[in-house]
Design a protein around this motif. Structure first.
Motif, PDB file in Angstrom:
ATOM      1  N   GLY A   1       0.772  -1.238   0.000  1.00  0.00           N
ATOM      2  CA  GLY A   1       0.000   0.000   0.000  1.00  0.00           C
ATOM      3  C   GLY A   1       0.800   1.284   0.000  1.00  0.00           C
ATOM      4  O   GLY A   1       0.220   2.372   0.090  1.00  0.00           O
ATOM      5  N   HIS A   2       2.133   1.211  -0.128  1.00  0.00           N
ATOM      6  CA  HIS A   2       2.955   2.420  -0.119  1.00  0.00           C
ATOM      7  C   HIS A   2       3.026   3.054  -1.512  1.00  0.00           C
ATOM      8  O   HIS A   2       3.047   2.354  -2.531  1.00  0.00           O
ATOM      9  CB  HIS A   2       4.373   2.092   0.360  1.00  0.00           C
ATOM     10  N   ARG A   3       3.115   4.401  -1.530  1.00  0.00           N
ATOM     11  CA  ARG A   3       3.242   5.129  -2.798  1.00  0.00           C
ATOM     12  C   ARG A   3       4.671   5.554  -3.089  1.00  0.00           C
ATOM     13  O   ARG A   3       4.985   5.933  -4.217  1.00  0.00           O
ATOM     14  CB  ARG A   3       2.343   6.384  -2.762  1.00  0.00           C
ATOM     15  N   TRP A   4       5.570   5.488  -2.080  1.00  0.00           N
ATOM     16  CA  TRP A   4       6.923   6.005  -2.279  1.00  0.00           C
ATOM     17  C   TRP A   4       7.849   5.113  -3.103  1.00  0.00           C
ATOM     18  O   TRP A   4       8.804   5.619  -3.715  1.00  0.00           O
ATOM     19  CB  TRP A   4       7.589   6.305  -0.931  1.00  0.00           C
ATOM     20  N   PRO A   5       7.655   3.786  -3.182  1.00  0.00           N
ATOM     21  CA  PRO A   5       8.619   2.963  -3.933  1.00  0.00           C
ATOM     22  C   PRO A   5       8.638   3.310  -5.424  1.00  0.00           C
ATOM     23  O   PRO A   5       7.648   3.786  -5.989  1.00  0.00           O
ATOM     24  CB  PRO A   5       8.114   1.529  -3.711  1.00  0.00           C
ATOM     25  N   ARG A   6       9.764   3.030  -6.070  1.00  0.00           N
ATOM     26  CA  ARG A   6       9.929   3.255  -7.496  1.00  0.00           C
ATOM     27  C   ARG A   6      10.510   1.986  -8.143  1.00  0.00           C
ATOM     28  O   ARG A   6      11.700   1.923  -8.456  1.00  0.00           O
ATOM     29  CB  ARG A   6      10.862   4.452  -7.756  1.00  0.00           C
ATOM     30  N   PRO A   7       9.684   0.963  -8.349  1.00  0.00           N
ATOM     31  CA  PRO A   7      10.187  -0.292  -8.931  1.00  0.00           C
ATOM     32  C   PRO A   7      10.871  -0.098 -10.280  1.00  0.00           C
ATOM     33  O   PRO A   7      11.819  -0.817 -10.609  1.00  0.00           O
ATOM     34  CB  PRO A   7       8.919  -1.145  -9.071  1.00  0.00           C
ATOM     35  N   GLU A   8      10.394   0.872 -11.071  1.00  0.00           N
ATOM     36  CA  GLU A   8      11.011   1.111 -12.378  1.00  0.00           C
ATOM     37  C   GLU A   8      12.453   1.570 -12.216  1.00  0.00           C
ATOM     38  O   GLU A   8      13.346   1.149 -12.961  1.00  0.00           O
ATOM     39  CB  GLU A   8      10.216   2.165 -13.156  1.00  0.00           C
ATOM     40  N   ALA A   9      12.706   2.428 -11.229  1.00  0.00           N
ATOM     41  CA  ALA A   9      14.064   2.886 -10.969  1.00  0.00           C
ATOM     42  C   ALA A   9      14.945   1.736 -10.510  1.00  0.00           C
ATOM     43  O   ALA A   9      16.112   1.615 -10.904  1.00  0.00           O
ATOM     44  CB  ALA A   9      14.046   3.998  -9.917  1.00  0.00           C
ATOM     45  N   ASP A  10      14.397   0.872  -9.659  1.00  0.00           N
ATOM     46  CA  ASP A  10      15.165  -0.268  -9.173  1.00  0.00           C
ATOM     47  C   ASP A  10      15.460  -1.249 -10.300  1.00  0.00           C
ATOM     48  O   ASP A  10      16.537  -1.856 -10.333  1.00  0.00           O
ATOM     49  CB  ASP A  10      14.399  -0.960  -8.043  1.00  0.00           C
ATOM     50  N   ALA A  11      14.535  -1.404 -11.237  1.00  0.00           N
ATOM     51  CA  ALA A  11      14.772  -2.284 -12.381  1.00  0.00           C
ATOM     52  C   ALA A  11      15.902  -1.742 -13.250  1.00  0.00           C
ATOM     53  O   ALA A  11      16.742  -2.507 -13.747  1.00  0.00           O
ATOM     54  CB  ALA A  11      13.494  -2.439 -13.198  1.00  0.00           C
ATOM     55  N   ILE A  12      15.963  -0.425 -13.431  1.00  0.00           N
ATOM     56  CA  ILE A  12      17.058   0.181 -14.194  1.00  0.00           C
ATOM     57  C   ILE A  12      18.397  -0.078 -13.515  1.00  0.00           C
ATOM     58  O   ILE A  12      19.390  -0.400 -14.171  1.00  0.00           O
ATOM     59  CB  ILE A  12      16.809   1.696 -14.360  1.00  0.00           C
ATOM     60  N   SER A  13      18.421   0.023 -12.198  1.00  0.00           N
ATOM     61  CA  SER A  13      19.678  -0.153 -11.478  1.00  0.00           C
ATOM     62  C   SER A  13      20.155  -1.603 -11.508  1.00  0.00           C
ATOM     63  O   SER A  13      21.315  -1.877 -11.203  1.00  0.00           O
ATOM     64  CB  SER A  13      19.549   0.327 -10.026  1.00  0.00           C
ATOM     65  N   ARG A  14      19.285  -2.536 -11.888  1.00  0.00           N
ATOM     66  CA  ARG A  14      19.650  -3.946 -11.960  1.00  0.00           C
ATOM     67  C   ARG A  14      20.158  -4.361 -13.343  1.00  0.00           C
ATOM     68  O   ARG A  14      20.563  -5.488 -13.541  1.00  0.00           O
ATOM     69  CB  ARG A  14      18.432  -4.810 -11.600  1.00  0.00           C
ATOM     70  N   ASP A  15      20.115  -3.451 -14.320  1.00  0.00           N
ATOM     71  CA  ASP A  15      20.424  -3.824 -15.697  1.00  0.00           C
ATOM     72  C   ASP A  15      21.334  -2.760 -16.308  1.00  0.00           C
ATOM     73  O   ASP A  15      20.918  -1.627 -16.530  1.00  0.00           O
ATOM     74  CB  ASP A  15      19.110  -3.948 -16.484  1.00  0.00           C
ATOM     75  N   LYS A  16      22.575  -3.115 -16.588  1.00  0.00           N
ATOM     76  CA  LYS A  16      23.534  -2.138 -17.109  1.00  0.00           C
ATOM     77  C   LYS A  16      23.132  -1.602 -18.476  1.00  0.00           C
ATOM     78  O   LYS A  16      23.434  -0.457 -18.822  1.00  0.00           O
ATOM     79  CB  LYS A  16      24.932  -2.763 -17.150  1.00  0.00           C
ATOM     80  N   ARG A  17      22.435  -2.423 -19.271  1.00  0.00           N
ATOM     81  CA  ARG A  17      21.954  -1.927 -20.560  1.00  0.00           C
ATOM     82  C   ARG A  17      20.937  -0.806 -20.358  1.00  0.00           C
ATOM     83  O   ARG A  17      21.021   0.258 -20.998  1.00  0.00           O
ATOM     84  CB  ARG A  17      21.328  -3.073 -21.348  1.00  0.00           C
TER      85      ARG A  17
END
Length: 432
Positions: free
Chosen positions: A93-109
């Protein structure tokens, strides 16, 4: 208060992080694939994670466990669990997370594309899905250049190639790693490797924490100059040798975190200087340096990024709580409090014994974390990647820049006093 710590693996490398959560009075429940965690008294409970779970199914599994236990927030310090932990917090239920940002940080491409789109300093690159594609893309590069996996950390699989033969071998190494370490590679595209221009200057790593959208510097760590062809990391040393360069690095970090739109996160970025001395971003992540770097950063600079981040996670979307996260906290020291160094215990052969030994009696000794067990075979790149006996942390008083070199010498001396015994692979095979 309760918190769910999602660490499918490597939580043994993060005992300082876990101790900080305990000192905060938190009831820590661990979600992990490690079976023996059930016997670890630090945790109020353990949520087993089936090894086959990934992505959305893994997030749902952890979020359901959190709800069942009455836990409102999740946290991780493990690179491969950053994105899933964000999704868990969203499901809670939190609004602060940014999964898209975390996905970028997991992939060097994705990182390279992101940096280019936002005009942030980065090396030129090409993403490829295998050996043939890599050989074709190399036509647009000038030797020497870098070949690296699109995922993985600690310079695993990173090579400097000087001709077509070395390029073929490096691409074959990455393809093998993609098979062996498949769970670490993102599943949103076929690219397993990057070709990247070589930056010949010094390399450093920056750590910070983002609180309520604002970046705060924790420290900049000197790294051993690695000329190639392989980049086995060693000697993470604090404080920064050239603090006058911090503003350039901080500006890049602020640019990245602002463009990512992150509200609360730990942050790490690797930088290397180009031939003109300008820093470029080699990679970044919404997590901090692993292992003993956290303790060393805290001892040298005072500021406690794990405590601050944990407070931010618990504050969640509460604007008043987020605005007061720094109240009563130790600020970053204007003058370094100590000099500190992490040295990896590189050995070659079959490991027989592995502990701190006599090194533990030194006043400079801080900790030794074994990374391998007796019977393990230790190899150096390219035969083996990141096959270290363990990680040694040392510290000493800081009175001036000369103490940065001194603490590295102390680390090298204590490395020789570790009780790490190996036998050559042939001798081990003959004995068996």
């Amino acid at each position: 208060m309760k918190i769910l710590l999602i660490m499918r693996n490597t939580y043994a490398w993060h005992r300082e992080h876990i101790e900080t959560l305990e000192r905060m009075g938190l009831e820590v429940h661990l979600a992990t694939t490690v079976a023996q965690a059930a016997d670890d008294g630090r945790f109020a409970g353990v949520v087993p994670i089936p090894r086959e779970l990934e992505g959305a199914a893994l997030a749902e599994h952890c979020a359901a466990a959190a709800r069942r236990l009455g836990i409102a927030s999740a946290i991780t310090f493990y690179d491969s669990d950053i994105a899933v932990t964000s999704r868990v917090n969203e499901l809670l239920g939190h609004r602060w997370p940014r999964p898209e940002a975390d996905a970028i940080s997991r992939d060097k491409r994705l990182q390279r594309t992101f940096l280019a789109a936002h005009g942030l300093p980065a090396p030129r690159f090409a993403a490829v899905d295998g050996v043939e594609a890599g050989l074709a893309a190399a036509e647009d590069f000038t030797y020497p250049f870098i070949v690296k996996p699109s995922a993985l950390a600690a310079s695993i699989g990173v090579s400097l190639v000087r001709d077509r033969g070395e390029l073929e071998r490096a691409l074959a190494d990455v393809a093998r790693l993609a098979e062996e370490w498949g769970g670490y590679f993102p599943s949103d595209g076929p690219e397993i490797a990057l070709l990247e221009e070589f930056l010949p200057g010094k390399e450093v790593t920056l750590d910070g924490v983002v609180l309520d959208g604002r970046f705060h510097l924790v420290g900049v760590t000197n790294k051993m100059q690695m000329p190639g062809p392989y980049f086995e990391e060693d000697f993470y040393t604090l404080p920064f040798r050239t603090p006058q360069e911090e503003p350039e690095l901080v500006a890049a970090a602020e640019g990245i975190t602002a463009a990512l739109g992150v509200r609360h996160c730990l942050f790490n970025a690797e930088f290397r200087q180009d031939s003109e001395g300008r820093y470029r971003v080699v990679e970044f992540a919404t997590r901090m340096s692993g292992g003993q770097n956290y303790r060393n950063l805290r001892e040298v600079h005072g500021i406690d990024p794990v405590r601050l981040y944990a407070k931010a996670v618990l504050a969640g979307d509460d604007a008043d709580a987020s605005a007061s996260l720094l109240d009563g906290e130790v600020p970053r020291a204007a003058v370094p409090r100590a000099a500190a160094c992490i040295k990896f215990a590189y050995r070659t052969g079959t490991l027989v014994r592995n502990n701190a030994g006599d090194a533990a009696h030194s006043p400079h000794f801080r900790s030794y974390i074994p990374a391998s067990r007796p019977g393990d075979r230790l190899r150096r790149a390219p035969e083996g990647w990141y096959e270290i006996a363990g990680s040694l942390a040392v510290a000493a008083p800081y009175r001036g820049p000369a103490d940065i070199d001194r603490v590295e010498r102390l680390a090298a001396e204590l490395d020789e006093r570790l009780d790490v015994v190996v036998v050559p692979a042939r001798a081990a095979a003959a004995a068996s």
